[in-house]
Design an enzyme around this catalytic site. Structure first.
Site: not given
Ligand code: 13P
Length: 254
Positions: A10, A12, A96, A98, A168, A174, A214
């Site tokens: 992803n 982003k 997601h 976010e 997640e 992140g 992560s």
């Molecule tokens: P990270 O791997 O940067 O922690 O992000 C995970 C994520 O949100 C994948 O959709």
């Protein structure tokens, strides 16, 4: 039953057009013939066609990071599933964290998106996960079970073959703080039990549940070795081709 691992990147809101093309090119060089693990990358939507052209003929599928739940109309800034199919997407990330927590998406909206993605012939990756305060308050199972149940409301059992769930934990996204394999496995097992209640054991056993938060090459092997962890949804580490390839290699050798 054996489930084929599914690892998706992803990206982003993190690449320019040139970076997206270069990253996709590097990934095709490293992973374009990968057969042991299913692969996808989800670039920013404005670069879907750029990345599609690079991925063409490779084993890496294209995914979108979001979709809207109506066919067309006055939805400024949104993209329909038909548009995403049109530009070559196979997968769509839905719900997601976010989008849930920054953009205010509700379980009801996410459910409509899941149903629309399926109706459009695409494959949703339904993201679920608890906040840190919810984990601290021992609400993880309740929160995640509710998100799974509401997200999959009305999904036909026959469509479940196209559904991936991504667990997640929000506190691990992140942050560099990864869930331990034990923490992740426990939630994945809970999700699979819930899927068995909702759709029966055969479907539950066939549904892939990715872990996200992560994930990197150095921790992927231990996570992916867990019984109910069937892949990864990778954020930051998916922006570096060598790191993403390392995650895939860890899965491929299991
Ligand atoms: P990270 O791997 O940067 O922690 O992000 C995970 C994520 O949100 C994948 O959709």
């Amino acid at each position: 039953m054996a489930r084929k691992l599914f690892i998706a990147g992803n990206w982003k809101m993190n690449t320019s057009a040139a970076e997206a093309a270069a990253l996709a090119t590097d990934l095709v060089g490293r992973l374009g013939a990968e057969a042991k693990v299913d692969l996808a990358v989800c670039p920013p939507s404005v670069y879907l066609t750029t990345v599609r052209d690079v991925l063409k003929g490779s084993a890496i599928a294209l995914g979108a990071q979001n979709a809207w739940y109506e066919d067309n109309g006055a939805y400024t800034g949104e993209l329909s599933t038909a548009m995403l199919a049109d530009v070559g997407c196979a997968y769509v990330i839905v719900g997601h964290s976010e989008r849930r927590h920054i953009l205010g998406e509700t379980d009801a909206m996410i459910n409509r998106k899941v149903l629309k993605v399926l109706a459009g012939g695409l494959k949703p990756i339904l993201c679920v996960g608890e906040l840190l305060e919810q984990r601290k308050a021992d609400q993880t199972d309740d929160v995640v079970a509710r998100q799974v149940k509401l997200g999959l409301k009305g999904v036909a059992p026959t469509d479940m073959a196209r559904v991936t769930i991504a667990y997640e934990p929000v506190w691990a996204i992140g942050t560099g703080e990864v869930a331990t394999p034990q923490q992740a496995q426990a939630v994945h097992a809970m999700i699979r039990d819930l899927l068995a209640d909702l759709f029966g054991k055969t479907i539950a056993d066939a549904t892939r549940i990715q872990y996200g938060g992560s994930v990197k090459a150095s921790n992927a092997g231990d996570l992916l070795a867990c019984k109910d962890i069937d892949g990864a949804l990778v954020g930051g580490a998916s922006l570096k081709a060598a790191e993403f390839a390392g995650i895939v290699a860890a899965g491929a050798k299991l």
